[in-house]
Design a protein around this motif. Sequence first.
Motif, mmCIF file in Angstrom:
data_model
loop_
_atom_site.group_PDB
_atom_site.id
_atom_site.type_symbol
_atom_site.label_atom_id
_atom_site.label_comp_id
_atom_site.label_asym_id
_atom_site.label_seq_id
_atom_site.Cartn_x
_atom_site.Cartn_y
_atom_site.Cartn_z
ATOM 1 N N THR A 287 0.813 -1.220 0.000
ATOM 2 C CA THR A 287 0.000 0.000 0.000
ATOM 3 C C THR A 287 0.844 1.267 0.000
ATOM 4 N N THR A 288 2.160 1.125 0.089
ATOM 5 C CA THR A 288 3.057 2.285 0.105
ATOM 6 C C THR A 288 3.733 2.432 -1.249
ATOM 7 N N SER A 310 -0.944 7.775 1.200
ATOM 8 C CA SER A 310 -2.044 8.630 0.750
ATOM 9 C C SER A 310 -1.874 9.080 -0.696
ATOM 10 N N GLU A 311 -0.643 8.997 -1.215
ATOM 11 C CA GLU A 311 -0.395 9.452 -2.587
ATOM 12 C C GLU A 311 -0.970 8.518 -3.641
ATOM 13 N N ALA A 312 -1.372 7.311 -3.233
ATOM 14 C CA ALA A 312 -2.006 6.409 -4.187
ATOM 15 C C ALA A 312 -3.285 7.014 -4.751
ATOM 16 N N ALA A 313 -3.969 7.815 -3.943
ATOM 17 C CA ALA A 313 -5.191 8.483 -4.411
ATOM 18 C C ALA A 313 -4.904 9.494 -5.506
ATOM 19 N N ASN A 318 1.158 1.583 -6.078
ATOM 20 C CA ASN A 318 1.602 0.573 -5.122
ATOM 21 C C ASN A 318 1.254 -0.787 -5.717
ATOM 22 N N LEU A 319 1.611 -1.868 -5.051
ATOM 23 C CA LEU A 319 1.438 -3.184 -5.659
ATOM 24 C C LEU A 319 -0.028 -3.582 -5.782
ATOM 25 N N ARG A 320 -0.857 -3.161 -4.856
ATOM 26 C CA ARG A 320 -2.278 -3.503 -4.969
ATOM 27 C C ARG A 320 -2.906 -2.834 -6.185
ATOM 28 N N VAL A 321 -2.534 -1.597 -6.431
ATOM 29 C CA VAL A 321 -3.058 -0.894 -7.611
ATOM 30 C C VAL A 321 -2.561 -1.571 -8.881
ATOM 31 N N VAL A 322 -1.287 -1.960 -8.904
ATOM 32 C CA VAL A 322 -0.720 -2.609 -10.087
ATOM 33 C C VAL A 322 -1.452 -3.913 -10.393
ATOM 34 N N ARG A 323 -1.709 -4.730 -9.368
ATOM 35 C CA ARG A 323 -2.410 -5.995 -9.621
ATOM 36 C C ARG A 323 -3.805 -5.752 -10.188
#
Length: 391
Positions: A287-288, A310-313, A318-323
């Motif tokens: 998540t980072t 918080s920058e994922a927003a 991060n890896l969850r977004v990539v998957r």
Amino acid sequence: MDDSPGLTATPLTPALVRGALDLERTARGGLLPHRLPARARAQFGGDEQVAQAEAQPSGVRLVFRTPATAVELDVLRTIVAYRGVSPRPDGAYDLHIDGEPAGRATASGGDVLMVDLSDGSQETFPGQVGTVRFDGLPGREKTVEIWLPYTEITELIALRTDAPVATVEPGGRRVWLHHGSSISQGSAADSSATAWPALAAAAGGVELVNLSLGGSALLDPFTARALRDTPADLISVKIGINVVNRDLMRLRAFGPAVHGFLDTIREGHPTTPLLVVSPILCPAQETTPGPAAPDVSDGQVEFVALGDPSEAALGKLNLRVVRQELARIVEERAGEDPALSYLDGLALYGEADSAELPLPDRLHPGPAAHSRMGERFGAYAFGPGGPFAAP
């Protein structure tokens, strides 16, 4: 070096080498394996990391037939070392006889490329040619494979045996072309032959060409073209961890870059089974976002993620977004590309595996995890109904 008593030199030729995309003839008359072709090597802008990775011969091996009981290989290795960090073990040369493990050795001497992690500066300390020796081999006619180390650039200088050597014609087995990060190149495995792709290839009965580039699986067009232009019966691409830990791009750029990468591969392999694999679990970057950086303490390295969750927003990866994005892209494309499939990397190494076999440096799996990943990939991809199942 001079011939050893009772041993005769065999000229090193491309016919003896498997798993390399290019072979450079050196000033010593030896061969330097490359895992990117010359055209690609001219396009990565002097990036030292990709230059080192592509010249480290993961999956590259010498293959020949012989009744010899003793084999010697002269090499000039280049070791990459890091100032203030404990030295890594010498790279392993694994011997296989008729496909089965039969010995392991290391080389001495060689050049040392010393890297300072604090500022990226490098200094080279020249060394001498070393010799790798295997003896006590069975005297029958057999196929010998010598797998070169994934951690050391290896210039092949001379091959000597106590009986004649014959080349082995390729063929009879399907060729699996794989691209990934340092995890696929072999990092923290015991050897090239025990990195997870090599173990999976053995389980699937296929010839491996490992185009994995430590720190440099970055959706580069020159890598996509190398995959496009390399003959293969099966292709897999493991995408994501380097894009995140290099903090290379945002979500807006990542999706189109994946599409472009796959489009380029499909130009040369329009119907070849193509498997997209997402990252294995890496708790530090689930998540980072990146970048990731090495943290050296008492001579040991651990990797830490420096981004803000918080920058994922705002589009940082991060890896969850990539998957999620890779699964979406493959699902969309599969409607028009039935030979395209997706494997969630968590099926190879997930939460339960992390608890049992934690990443030694918080980034790379250790030998036992490589073994588990190779077994799982082999069972999934090459098993009945799998994307690489034998026709």
